[in-house]
Design a protein around this motif. Structure first.
Motif, short mmCIF file in Angstrom:
data_model
loop_
_atom_site.label_atom_id
_atom_site.label_comp_id
_atom_site.label_asym_id
_atom_site.label_seq_id
_atom_site.Cartn_x
_atom_site.Cartn_y
_atom_site.Cartn_z
N THR A 9 33.31 -24.43 39.93
CA THR A 9 33.79 -25.80 39.82
C THR A 9 35.22 -25.84 40.38
O THR A 9 35.87 -24.80 40.53
CB THR A 9 33.81 -26.27 38.35
N GLU A 10 35.70 -27.02 40.62
CA GLU A 10 37.08 -27.16 41.12
C GLU A 10 38.07 -26.55 40.13
O GLU A 10 39.00 -25.84 40.52
CB GLU A 10 37.38 -28.64 41.36
N GLU A 11 37.87 -26.82 38.85
CA GLU A 11 38.78 -26.29 37.82
C GLU A 11 38.71 -24.76 37.74
O GLU A 11 39.74 -24.10 37.60
CB GLU A 11 38.46 -26.91 36.45
N ASP A 12 37.50 -24.21 37.85
CA ASP A 12 37.38 -22.75 37.82
C ASP A 12 37.98 -22.12 39.09
O ASP A 12 38.58 -21.06 39.02
CB ASP A 12 35.92 -22.31 37.65
N ARG A 32 40.50 -23.31 40.78
CA ARG A 32 41.95 -23.37 40.55
C ARG A 32 42.37 -22.24 39.61
O ARG A 32 43.32 -21.52 39.87
CB ARG A 32 42.33 -24.73 39.95
N ASP A 89 49.24 -29.16 41.12
CA ASP A 89 49.19 -28.20 40.02
C ASP A 89 50.52 -27.48 39.87
O ASP A 89 50.87 -26.63 40.68
CB ASP A 89 48.06 -27.19 40.25
#
Length: 166
Positions: A73-76, A78, A111
């Motif tokens: 996922t995008e969050e993972d 990152r 971020d």
């Protein structure tokens, strides 16, 4: 093992880590990595499990595997870039840390954590000016301190060149 088993076992391992049962979580994630060697999410969670136990060198190949495979996922993604870059820095691999964290900061420009860890890695490589620039920009854009907000314009100006005079 099917995908439902994978999801259930992965969730249980992540919950164990979150509850402080880090070694048990690591062991379960290693078993999942063996069963699903191309699964980016499992590789990322396994890297994280090693990292929180201070097993940074062992975490690296799992972070690398996670970032090389599709499916995060995008969050993972990152988190994996931040984790790998930070881990490289802890291991004294400063050039790799800068490269990884710079990639993360470019991919996720909003971020602040990526930019902060990049600044630390830049400091380690002797790139003090760029490190300070990143931190000053982060401070100027994100501080809620009234006195910092008052000097936002000056801090932003000097972030570009600390040697500048008016």
């Amino acid at each position: 093992m099917n995908d439902n088993d994978r999801d259930t076992l992965l969730a249980a391992a992540v919950a164990l880590r979150a509850e402080g049962h880090r070694e048990e979580a690591r062991q379960r994630l290693l078993a999942l990595c063996s069963a699903f060697p191309d699964d980016a999410t499992i590789a990322y969670q396994t890297a994280w499990a090693h990292d929180v136990l201070g097993l940074e060198a062992e975490a690296v190949p799992f972070y690398e595997r996670a970032l090389a495979a599709p499916g995060l996922t995008e969050e993972d993604r990152r988190g994996a870039l931040l984790g790998l870059g930070s881990t490289y820095r802890v291991l004294g691999q400063y050039g790799k840390a800068v490269g990884t964290l710079r990639e993360g900061a470019e991919e996720f420009p909003g971020d602040g954590a990526l930019r902060t860890f990049l600044a630390m890695a830049l400091f380690n490589t002797g790139e003090h000016h760029e490190a300070m620039r990143l931190l000053l920009e982060l401070l100027a854009s994100g501080s809620t301190d009234p006195s910092v907000r008052e000097y936002h314009e000056a801090i932003t100006y000097y972030a570009q060149d600390l040697r500048a005079t008016v």
